[in-house]
Design a protein around this motif. Structure first.
Motif, short mmCIF file in Angstrom:
data_model
loop_
_atom_site.label_atom_id
_atom_site.label_comp_id
_atom_site.label_asym_id
_atom_site.label_seq_id
_atom_site.Cartn_x
_atom_site.Cartn_y
_atom_site.Cartn_z
N GLY A 36 0.76 -1.23 0.00
CA GLY A 36 0.00 0.00 0.00
C GLY A 36 0.80 1.29 0.00
O GLY A 36 1.64 1.49 0.88
N LEU A 37 0.54 2.17 -0.96
CA LEU A 37 1.08 3.52 -0.91
C LEU A 37 0.52 4.28 0.30
O LEU A 37 1.27 4.95 1.02
CB LEU A 37 0.78 4.25 -2.22
CG LEU A 37 1.43 5.61 -2.43
CD1 LEU A 37 2.95 5.51 -2.38
CD2 LEU A 37 0.98 6.21 -3.77
N PRO A 38 -0.80 4.20 0.58
CA PRO A 38 -1.31 4.86 1.78
C PRO A 38 -0.68 4.32 3.06
O PRO A 38 -0.55 5.05 4.04
CB PRO A 38 -2.81 4.55 1.73
CG PRO A 38 -3.11 4.27 0.30
CD PRO A 38 -1.88 3.60 -0.23
N THR A 39 -0.26 3.05 3.05
CA THR A 39 0.40 2.47 4.22
C THR A 39 1.73 3.16 4.48
O THR A 39 2.06 3.51 5.62
CB THR A 39 0.64 0.96 3.99
OG1 THR A 39 -0.54 0.38 3.44
CG2 THR A 39 1.00 0.27 5.30
N HIS A 40 2.51 3.37 3.42
CA HIS A 40 3.79 4.06 3.57
C HIS A 40 3.57 5.49 4.05
O HIS A 40 4.33 6.00 4.88
CB HIS A 40 4.55 4.07 2.24
CG HIS A 40 5.14 2.74 1.86
ND1 HIS A 40 4.35 1.64 1.58
CD2 HIS A 40 6.43 2.33 1.74
CE1 HIS A 40 5.14 0.62 1.29
NE2 HIS A 40 6.40 1.01 1.37
N PHE A 89 7.38 3.68 -4.35
CA PHE A 89 7.64 4.00 -2.94
C PHE A 89 8.96 4.75 -2.75
O PHE A 89 9.38 4.98 -1.62
CB PHE A 89 7.65 2.71 -2.11
CG PHE A 89 6.40 1.89 -2.25
CD1 PHE A 89 5.17 2.37 -1.82
CD2 PHE A 89 6.44 0.63 -2.83
CE1 PHE A 89 4.02 1.61 -1.96
CE2 PHE A 89 5.30 -0.14 -2.98
CZ PHE A 89 4.07 0.36 -2.54
N ASN A 90 9.63 5.12 -3.85
CA ASN A 90 10.91 5.81 -3.77
C ASN A 90 10.91 7.02 -2.83
O ASN A 90 11.88 7.22 -2.09
CB ASN A 90 11.36 6.27 -5.16
CG ASN A 90 12.08 5.18 -5.94
OD1 ASN A 90 12.75 4.32 -5.38
ND2 ASN A 90 11.95 5.21 -7.26
N MET A 152 -7.71 -0.62 6.70
CA MET A 152 -7.30 -0.59 5.30
C MET A 152 -7.75 -1.85 4.58
O MET A 152 -8.03 -2.88 5.23
CB MET A 152 -5.77 -0.47 5.19
CG MET A 152 -5.22 0.87 5.65
SD MET A 152 -3.42 0.96 5.39
CE MET A 152 -3.17 2.73 5.47
N ILE A 153 -7.83 -1.78 3.24
CA ILE A 153 -8.11 -2.99 2.48
C ILE A 153 -7.00 -4.00 2.74
O ILE A 153 -5.87 -3.64 3.08
CB ILE A 153 -8.27 -2.71 0.98
CG1 ILE A 153 -7.00 -2.08 0.39
CG2 ILE A 153 -9.48 -1.83 0.73
CD1 ILE A 153 -7.08 -1.88 -1.11
N ILE A 158 -0.43 -3.88 7.22
CA ILE A 158 0.91 -4.36 7.56
C ILE A 158 0.77 -5.78 8.07
O ILE A 158 0.14 -6.01 9.11
CB ILE A 158 1.58 -3.46 8.61
CG1 ILE A 158 1.74 -2.04 8.09
CG2 ILE A 158 2.93 -4.04 9.01
CD1 ILE A 158 2.37 -1.08 9.10
N VAL A 159 1.33 -6.71 7.34
CA VAL A 159 1.20 -8.13 7.68
C VAL A 159 2.57 -8.70 8.00
O VAL A 159 3.51 -8.55 7.22
CB VAL A 159 0.56 -8.92 6.52
CG1 VAL A 159 0.46 -10.40 6.87
CG2 VAL A 159 -0.82 -8.36 6.20
N LYS A 160 2.66 -9.35 9.15
CA LYS A 160 3.89 -10.05 9.51
C LYS A 160 3.66 -11.54 9.31
O LYS A 160 2.69 -12.11 9.83
CB LYS A 160 4.29 -9.77 10.96
CG LYS A 160 5.57 -10.50 11.39
CD LYS A 160 5.95 -10.18 12.83
CE LYS A 160 6.58 -8.82 12.94
NZ LYS A 160 7.15 -8.61 14.31
#
Length: 212
Positions: A36-40, A89-90, A152-153, A158-160
């Motif tokens: 996810g971009l929104p996650t970053h 994500f750069n 979030m979808i 964030i998955v571990k």
């Protein structure tokens, strides 16, 4: 042809520093992923506000992986995973690499020079995942350890995961600032003039033979 290694997370900086471009890597242990971009962007906001993340990324393997997931009575299951493009994500990755001392990042498509510099500073590599390799990659999944930011979808969360022999992955940017993407770009630029000259010559030859 590079060497082949198995890295078990958490991993020491020395084990990352010894990797060279073209080495093949398999991963064991716990990794963190999101597509996810929104996650970053939310992670960046947490850093700005001094808010702790729900999943600790310190010295982690943090990967740009999408996934197909199911949820049943609160239980989250990752059925398969597949790499997503890292280049989008750069703008965020140099900050995240430095802030958390990330040991490995990855996905497909690589990262830019600013990211490679951050990796050089902290001891981090970029691992290139096989695009379209979800069948092989998904066989490595052993357990969903945690899932965060459930608003979030699913593939943005964030998955571990706990994985075993996740790979094969290629060291495409090492912890010394070297990048296969830069090398290939330079080779392409070097070869381009000859390619264009050959095309022009072939076009001219074709035009001369077409004359009555």
């Amino acid at each position: 042809m590079g060497q082949t290694y198995t890295l078990t997370f958490p991993v020491e900086e020395a084990d990352i520093r010894k990797l060279a471009l073209g080495d093949m890597v398999y991963l064991d242990g716990e990794i963190v992923m999101t597509a996810g971009l929104p996650t970053h962007q939310r992670i960046m906001k947490c850093l700005e506000d001094g808010t702790a993340l729900p999943t600790d990324l310190t010295n982690a393997g943090f990967f740009h992986l999408g996934s197909y997931n199911t949820e049943d009575n609160g239980a989250f299951d990752v059925l398969y995973l597949n790499p997503t493009t890292s280049t989008r994500f750069n703008p965020y990755m140099p900050t995240l690499i430095r802030a958390f001392g990330l040991r490995a990042v990855g996905g497909k498509g690589g990262l830019d020079a600013a990211c490679a510099q951050a990796m050089k500073e902290v001891g981090c590599v970029y691992l290139s995942f096989l695009g379209g390799g979800c069948t092989v990659l998904s066989e490595a999944i052993r357990e969903v350890v945690s899932v965060s930011w459930n608003d979030m979808i699913s593939h943005y969360r964030i998955v571990k995961l706990r994985v075993e022999q996740l790979g094969p992955l290629t060291v495409a940017i090492d912890a010394h600032g070297n990048s296969l993407y830069d090398t290939l770009q330079a080779k392409a630029e070097q070869a381009m003039p000859k390619i264009l000259d050959d095309l022009r010559a072939a076009r001219a030859a074709s035009a001369s033979t077409d004359k009555p």
